[in-house]
Design a protein around this motif. Structure first.
Motif, PDB file in Angstrom:
ATOM      1  N   TRP A  36      44.019  49.358  53.958  1.00 18.76           N
ATOM      2  CA  TRP A  36      44.893  48.871  54.841  1.00 18.76           C
ATOM      3  C   TRP A  36      43.960  48.249  56.020  1.00 18.76           C
ATOM      4  O   TRP A  36      44.499  47.250  56.901  1.00 18.76           O
ATOM      5  N   SER A  47      49.624  41.799  57.676  1.00 17.00           N
ATOM      6  CA  SER A  47      50.676  43.044  57.866  1.00 17.00           C
ATOM      7  C   SER A  47      49.833  43.937  56.708  1.00 17.00           C
ATOM      8  O   SER A  47      49.393  43.620  55.576  1.00 17.00           O
ATOM      9  N   PRO A  48      49.650  45.384  56.988  1.00 14.54           N
ATOM     10  CA  PRO A  48      48.789  46.352  55.985  1.00 14.54           C
ATOM     11  C   PRO A  48      49.937  46.329  54.584  1.00 14.54           C
ATOM     12  O   PRO A  48      50.713  46.208  54.666  1.00 14.54           O
ATOM     13  N   ARG A  49      49.002  46.292  53.740  1.00 14.77           N
ATOM     14  CA  ARG A  49      49.292  46.578  52.410  1.00 14.77           C
ATOM     15  C   ARG A  49      48.579  47.479  51.583  1.00 14.77           C
ATOM     16  O   ARG A  49      47.438  47.818  51.950  1.00 14.77           O
ATOM     17  N   TRP A  50      49.481  48.442  51.031  1.00 17.00           N
ATOM     18  CA  TRP A  50      48.725  49.847  50.323  1.00 17.00           C
ATOM     19  C   TRP A  50      47.966  49.411  49.003  1.00 17.00           C
ATOM     20  O   TRP A  50      47.011  49.879  48.799  1.00 17.00           O
ATOM     21  N   TRP A  51      48.643  48.345  48.370  1.00 20.23           N
ATOM     22  CA  TRP A  51      47.968  48.318  47.130  1.00 20.23           C
ATOM     23  C   TRP A  51      48.143  46.553  46.669  1.00 20.23           C
ATOM     24  O   TRP A  51      48.975  46.232  46.105  1.00 20.23           O
ATOM     25  N   ASP A  69      43.467  44.660  56.325  1.00 15.49           N
ATOM     26  CA  ASP A  69      44.546  43.919  56.563  1.00 15.49           C
ATOM     27  C   ASP A  69      44.658  43.608  57.993  1.00 15.49           C
ATOM     28  O   ASP A  69      44.615  42.579  58.503  1.00 15.49           O
ATOM     29  N   ARG A 108      40.204  44.195  48.438  1.00 15.67           N
ATOM     30  CA  ARG A 108      39.827  45.575  48.912  1.00 15.67           C
ATOM     31  C   ARG A 108      38.062  45.615  48.555  1.00 15.67           C
ATOM     32  O   ARG A 108      37.579  46.653  48.351  1.00 15.67           O
ATOM     33  N   SER A 131      51.906  38.621  49.564  1.00 14.19           N
ATOM     34  CA  SER A 131      50.439  39.331  49.092  1.00 14.19           C
ATOM     35  C   SER A 131      49.377  38.372  49.217  1.00 14.19           C
ATOM     36  O   SER A 131      48.394  38.766  49.123  1.00 14.19           O
TER      37      SER A 131
END
Length: 429
Positions: free
Chosen positions: A403, A412-416, A406, A341, A424
């Motif tokens: 996200w 695919s979107p990942r939150w954390w 991503d 991030r 991941s």
């Protein structure tokens, strides 16, 4: 605006970038603190040659991100000497770019731009909406007025130049202090420089492979010309050329790291030459101190020389860890998260630093903080409370906007995303 300084400050009187953020808001008058900033982090994260992440490089990037936030909050000029984050981040990005250019250049450039732009678009929409809601009209701005002001707005969405922003917006008693737009939009200089380097990389790598030493040292020579005032290029074009020169050597050092050139140089020779170059940078800075003293962001030639030598030493000792060793392993998840991030943290952290002020000012209204001693205690620790609060806010920004990185990378979107295994793991391009 000083060349090479990530955030322009309205005047020399505004003092050290970010320093006044550390001052508590005046409880009796309701005015917000003033300040400016500087910045750096890289939009992409290099991977190890031969497969797998290079955790040493990931760790360097995470340290650079933390240093950026601390500098912007406390405004300590000596941090630019202790750890030149921008030079380090450009070098890491240059190493990854050289690795990627083993594939067709056009596709690599498209991929880099694609990954950079969507997070910038989200940030640009939010910041511009805030500016317009506060009453800014780019057509009437004395610095960006007319049709060119509208054209310059495109730099919030494709940063080939400097985005326009008002120097003062709102009122002193408002929720954010008057220079909040400068603080929010100023760091976009880094994305402009990164984009320039990405576009120029095929040519730079071609030149490096044919004439490595002239290509590697040319940016230092260019900085000596345009970064010292020997040749002056006016306006934002001059700022962009100076940034390109100052950090060009670090970017190409990333090439040298990937190509193995640094490893072919005897370590004692590389370290000795780097130390001499860094000593020159400090010597030059001693005679050209700006309003913020030893802040190398105000002294382009010193920044270029010090960053170059610093990066040489870091890359000479590069151990290429597959895993963080020893006690460093406890930071593994945070290092992974910050690398996944990096763009989100870089784009939003300055705005979030400013957001800590109105939140902390609510503490002055608490009944048990009405005594003079309690107010004095809060005043004296105000910056520390800002430092403690900004990290949860950055975490919230990662959840809200991260996200998008991503989506930009077509995954695919990942939150954390703080794990390194299975789904991941970042897909390579």
């Amino acid at each position: 605006m000083t060349h090479g300084n990530p955030i322009p400050t309205p005047s020399a009187a505004s003092g050290m970038p970010g320093a006044s953020y550390g001052m508590p808001r005046q409880r009796t008058t309701g005015t917000a603190p003033e300040g400016g900033t500087d910045t750096a982090t890289a939009p992409t994260a290099p991977a190890r040659q031969g497969g797998g992440r290079d955790r040493y490089l990931d760790l360097l990037r995470s340290i650079a991100l933390v240093r950026v936030v601390v500098y912007h909050l406390f405004g300590w000029a000596w941090l630019t000497v202790l750890f030149p984050s921008m030079g380090v981040m450009f070098a890491l990005a240059g190493s990854l770019m050289a690795r990627s250019l083993d594939r067709p250049a056009l596709g690599v450039i498209r991929g880099r731009i694609r990954r950079l732009l969507p997070p910038l678009w989200v940030f640009g929409v939010v910041v511009l909406a805030m500016m317009f809601a506060a009453g800014w009209n780019p057509l009437k701005d004395p610095d960006h007025g007319g049709a060119w002001g509208l054209v310059d707005l495109a730099n919030y969405f494709f940063p080939v130049g400097a985005p326009p922003f008002p120097w003062h917006l709102g009122a002193k008693s408002g929720l954010l202090e008057e220079t909040w737009a400068v603080q929010a939009a100023g760091p976009l200089w880094y994305l402009r420089a990164y984009l320039w380097f990405v576009i120029a990389s095929p040519l730079l790598l071609w030149a490096f492979r044919r004439a490595p030493w002239p290509t590697l040292l040319a940016p230092l020579g260019l900085t000596a010309v345009v970064g010292t005032g020997l040749v002056k290029i006016p306006g934002e074009t001059g700022n962009a050329v100076t940034d390109f020169a100052v950090y060009g050597g670090c970017w190409i050092l990333g090439f040298a790291h990937h190509e193995g050139l640094l490893k072919r140089i005897p370590r004692y020779l590389a370290i000795s030459c780097a130390a001499l170059l860094m000593a020159f940078g400090l010597w030059w800075a001693s005679g050209h101190l700006g309003p913020d003293g030893w802040d190398l962001n105000d002294i382009p030639l010193s920044q270029a020389a010090w960053s170059f030598g610093f990066v040489v030493i870091l890359l000479q000792y590069s151990p290429s860890w597959r895993e963080l060793p020893g006690r460093l392993a406890r930071w593994d998840k945070l290092v992974t998260l910050s690398n996944n991030r990096a763009v989100t943290i870089y784009l939003w952290h300055n705005l979030l630093i400013m957001a800590t002020v109105p939140i902390l000012d609510l503490l002055y209204e608490l009944p048990f903080l009405q005594s003079d001693s309690a107010v004095s205690a809060l005043d004296s620790t105000y910056t520390l409370w800002m430092f403690a609060l900004v990290w949860p806010l950055i975490g919230a920004a990662i959840l809200m906007f991260g996200w998008v990185e991503d989506i930009a990378a077509k995954r695919s979107p990942r939150w954390w995303p703080n794990g390194r295994g299975g789904k991941s793991r970042r897909r390579r391009r």
